[in-house]
Structures are given as C-alpha cells and as structure tokens.
Design a protein around this motif. Structure first.
Motif, PDB file in Angstrom:
ATOM      1  N   TYR A  27     -36.244-108.172  13.363  1.00  0.00           N
ATOM      2  CA  TYR A  27     -37.034-107.107  12.754  1.00  0.00           C
ATOM      3  C   TYR A  27     -37.931-107.667  11.665  1.00  0.00           C
ATOM      4  N   SER A  28     -39.063-106.998  11.468  1.00  0.00           N
ATOM      5  CA  SER A  28     -39.888-107.327  10.311  1.00  0.00           C
ATOM      6  C   SER A  28     -39.264-106.682   9.088  1.00  0.00           C
ATOM      7  N   ASP A  29     -39.568-107.209   7.928  1.00  0.00           N
ATOM      8  CA  ASP A  29     -39.017-106.664   6.691  1.00  0.00           C
ATOM      9  C   ASP A  29     -39.466-105.221   6.465  1.00  0.00           C
ATOM     10  N   SER A  30     -40.640-104.878   6.987  1.00  0.00           N
ATOM     11  CA  SER A  30     -41.186-103.550   6.725  1.00  0.00           C
ATOM     12  C   SER A  30     -40.404-102.438   7.414  1.00  0.00           C
ATOM     13  N   VAL A  31     -39.644-102.764   8.465  1.00  0.00           N
ATOM     14  CA  VAL A  31     -38.926-101.722   9.195  1.00  0.00           C
ATOM     15  C   VAL A  31     -37.421-101.969   9.257  1.00  0.00           C
ATOM     16  N   LYS A  32     -36.969-103.101   8.762  1.00  0.00           N
ATOM     17  CA  LYS A  32     -35.541-103.421   8.827  1.00  0.00           C
ATOM     18  C   LYS A  32     -34.738-102.341   8.099  1.00  0.00           C
ATOM     19  N   GLY A  33     -33.715-101.844   8.767  1.00  0.00           N
ATOM     20  CA  GLY A  33     -32.890-100.790   8.192  1.00  0.00           C
ATOM     21  C   GLY A  33     -33.365 -99.393   8.527  1.00  0.00           C
ATOM     22  N   ARG A  34     -34.592 -99.261   9.025  1.00  0.00           N
ATOM     23  CA  ARG A  34     -35.114 -97.941   9.401  1.00  0.00           C
ATOM     24  C   ARG A  34     -35.323 -97.812  10.911  1.00  0.00           C
ATOM     25  N   PHE A  35     -35.744 -98.880  11.549  1.00  0.00           N
ATOM     26  CA  PHE A  35     -36.037 -98.871  12.985  1.00  0.00           C
ATOM     27  C   PHE A  35     -34.966 -99.652  13.721  1.00  0.00           C
ATOM     28  N   ILE A  36     -34.678 -99.210  14.949  1.00  0.00           N
ATOM     29  CA  ILE A  36     -33.692 -99.889  15.792  1.00  0.00           C
ATOM     30  C   ILE A  36     -34.281-100.073  17.184  1.00  0.00           C
ATOM     31  N   ILE A  37     -34.269-101.314  17.655  1.00  0.00           N
ATOM     32  CA  ILE A  37     -34.746-101.602  18.995  1.00  0.00           C
ATOM     33  C   ILE A  37     -33.549-101.760  19.929  1.00  0.00           C
ATOM     34  N   SER A  38     -33.703-101.267  21.146  1.00  0.00           N
ATOM     35  CA  SER A  38     -32.628-101.385  22.127  1.00  0.00           C
ATOM     36  C   SER A  38     -33.237-101.457  23.519  1.00  0.00           C
ATOM     37  N   ARG A  39     -32.450-101.905  24.473  1.00  0.00           N
ATOM     38  CA  ARG A  39     -32.946-101.934  25.856  1.00  0.00           C
ATOM     39  C   ARG A  39     -31.858-101.451  26.786  1.00  0.00           C
ATOM     40  N   VAL A  40     -32.287-100.842  27.890  1.00  0.00           N
ATOM     41  CA  VAL A  40     -31.381-100.437  28.949  1.00  0.00           C
ATOM     42  C   VAL A  40     -31.805-101.212  30.184  1.00  0.00           C
ATOM     43  N   LEU A  72     -37.534 -97.790  20.815  1.00  0.00           N
ATOM     44  CA  LEU A  72     -37.617 -98.019  19.381  1.00  0.00           C
ATOM     45  C   LEU A  72     -37.277 -96.708  18.681  1.00  0.00           C
ATOM     46  N   GLN A  73     -36.113 -96.678  18.063  1.00  0.00           N
ATOM     47  CA  GLN A  73     -35.694 -95.513  17.285  1.00  0.00           C
ATOM     48  C   GLN A  73     -36.220 -95.691  15.869  1.00  0.00           C
ATOM     49  N   MET A  74     -37.033 -94.740  15.419  1.00  0.00           N
ATOM     50  CA  MET A  74     -37.669 -94.840  14.112  1.00  0.00           C
ATOM     51  C   MET A  74     -37.143 -93.730  13.223  1.00  0.00           C
ATOM     52  N   ASN A  75     -36.533 -94.107  12.125  1.00  0.00           N
ATOM     53  CA  ASN A  75     -35.964 -93.155  11.176  1.00  0.00           C
ATOM     54  C   ASN A  75     -36.637 -93.305   9.818  1.00  0.00           C
ATOM     55  N   GLY A  76     -36.525 -92.276   9.010  1.00  0.00           N
ATOM     56  CA  GLY A  76     -37.103 -92.340   7.681  1.00  0.00           C
ATOM     57  C   GLY A  76     -38.588 -92.653   7.687  1.00  0.00           C
ATOM     58  N   LEU A  77     -39.310 -91.991   8.561  1.00  0.00           N
ATOM     59  CA  LEU A  77     -40.730 -92.325   8.720  1.00  0.00           C
ATOM     60  C   LEU A  77     -41.543 -91.956   7.491  1.00  0.00           C
ATOM     61  N   LYS A  78     -42.538 -92.796   7.221  1.00  0.00           N
ATOM     62  CA  LYS A  78     -43.408 -92.641   6.062  1.00  0.00           C
ATOM     63  C   LYS A  78     -44.849 -92.507   6.535  1.00  0.00           C
ATOM     64  N   PRO A  79     -45.716 -91.942   5.720  1.00  0.00           N
ATOM     65  CA  PRO A  79     -47.126 -91.854   6.132  1.00  0.00           C
ATOM     66  C   PRO A  79     -47.723 -93.208   6.490  1.00  0.00           C
ATOM     67  N   GLU A  80     -47.290 -94.260   5.817  1.00  0.00           N
ATOM     68  CA  GLU A  80     -47.820 -95.595   6.117  1.00  0.00           C
ATOM     69  C   GLU A  80     -47.326 -96.157   7.448  1.00  0.00           C
TER      70      GLU A  80
END
Length: 122
Positions: A60-73, A81-89
């Motif tokens: 992960y990049s530092d900008s999304v670590k802890g907020r985004f989760i990547i997974s594959r099936v 890509l599960q994105m949590n705590g989304l910000k305007p940026e």
C-alpha cells in the motif's frame, strides 16, 4: 493484451465507504501484480495498492494504508479495492492495472483499465 474493467465508482460523502471491483479478462500468472492507481485532476497518476495474484501479498501507499484494502478472488478473476474513511482529496479516477513483474510503478504497468470516477463530496 489483458482487458481490465473497473466498476463501483460514484459519489460518496466524506467519511463514507466505497468498494471498487476490477474484472480481468484472462487468468493472471501467479507472479503478476494486480494494482489500483488513481489520478486526480491536475495531478500525476499514483499507485495506491497492489496484490500478487498467486501469493496474495499486498503493498500500500502511505496515503491509503489503514483506510483501503485490496483483495482478489481468483475463481472470479476479480480484484477489489475496499475504500473506507473517504476524504474529498480521494476524489479521482481510479484505474486497475497489471504489473507483470510486480513493480508497482507507472513504467512497470503493462495493462490498464479505462478507469472509474470516485467523487467524495457532501
């Protein structure tokens, strides 16, 4: 060339969550890295998260670590890509990509999807 089709983008409020999905047209090799990048208006395309198709190891990049989760099936040939705590940026076009040598840099990407727009706004 492998076809990648993203879905799941849209408008979400700050603090909300969104899940992006990428469908891969053919079975990736185990050594390939599947990744998500994004590009905001006026900015360079940046790496967010990557996962090795076989081993499932993630980066992960530092900008999304802890907020985004990547997974594959693997059975469905999808990368999410599960994105949590989304910000305007976080507003940007999000791209699915294949890095066949596992190098998650722009020069290491061999295949790109067309992108899906994510807008974070109240």
């Amino acid at each position: 060339q492998v076809q990648l089709v993203e879905s799941g983008g849209g408008l979400v409020q700050p603090g909300g969550s969104l899940r992006l999905s990428c469908a891969v047209s053919e079975r990736p090799y185990s050594s390939w890295g599947l990744a998500w990048f994004r590009q905001a208006p006026g900015r360079d395309r940046e790496f967010l998260a990557g996962i090795r198709w076989g081993a499932g190891t993630t980066r992960y990049s530092d900008s999304v670590k802890g907020r985004f989760i990547i997974s594959r099936v693997q059975a469905e040939r999808t990368v999410d890509l599960q994105m949590n705590g989304l910000k305007p940026e976080d507003t940007a076009v999000y791209y699915c990509a294949i890095a066949r040598r596992g190098d998650y840099v722009l020069s290491g990407v061999s295949d790109w999807g067309k992108g899906t727009l994510v807008t974070v706004s109240s």
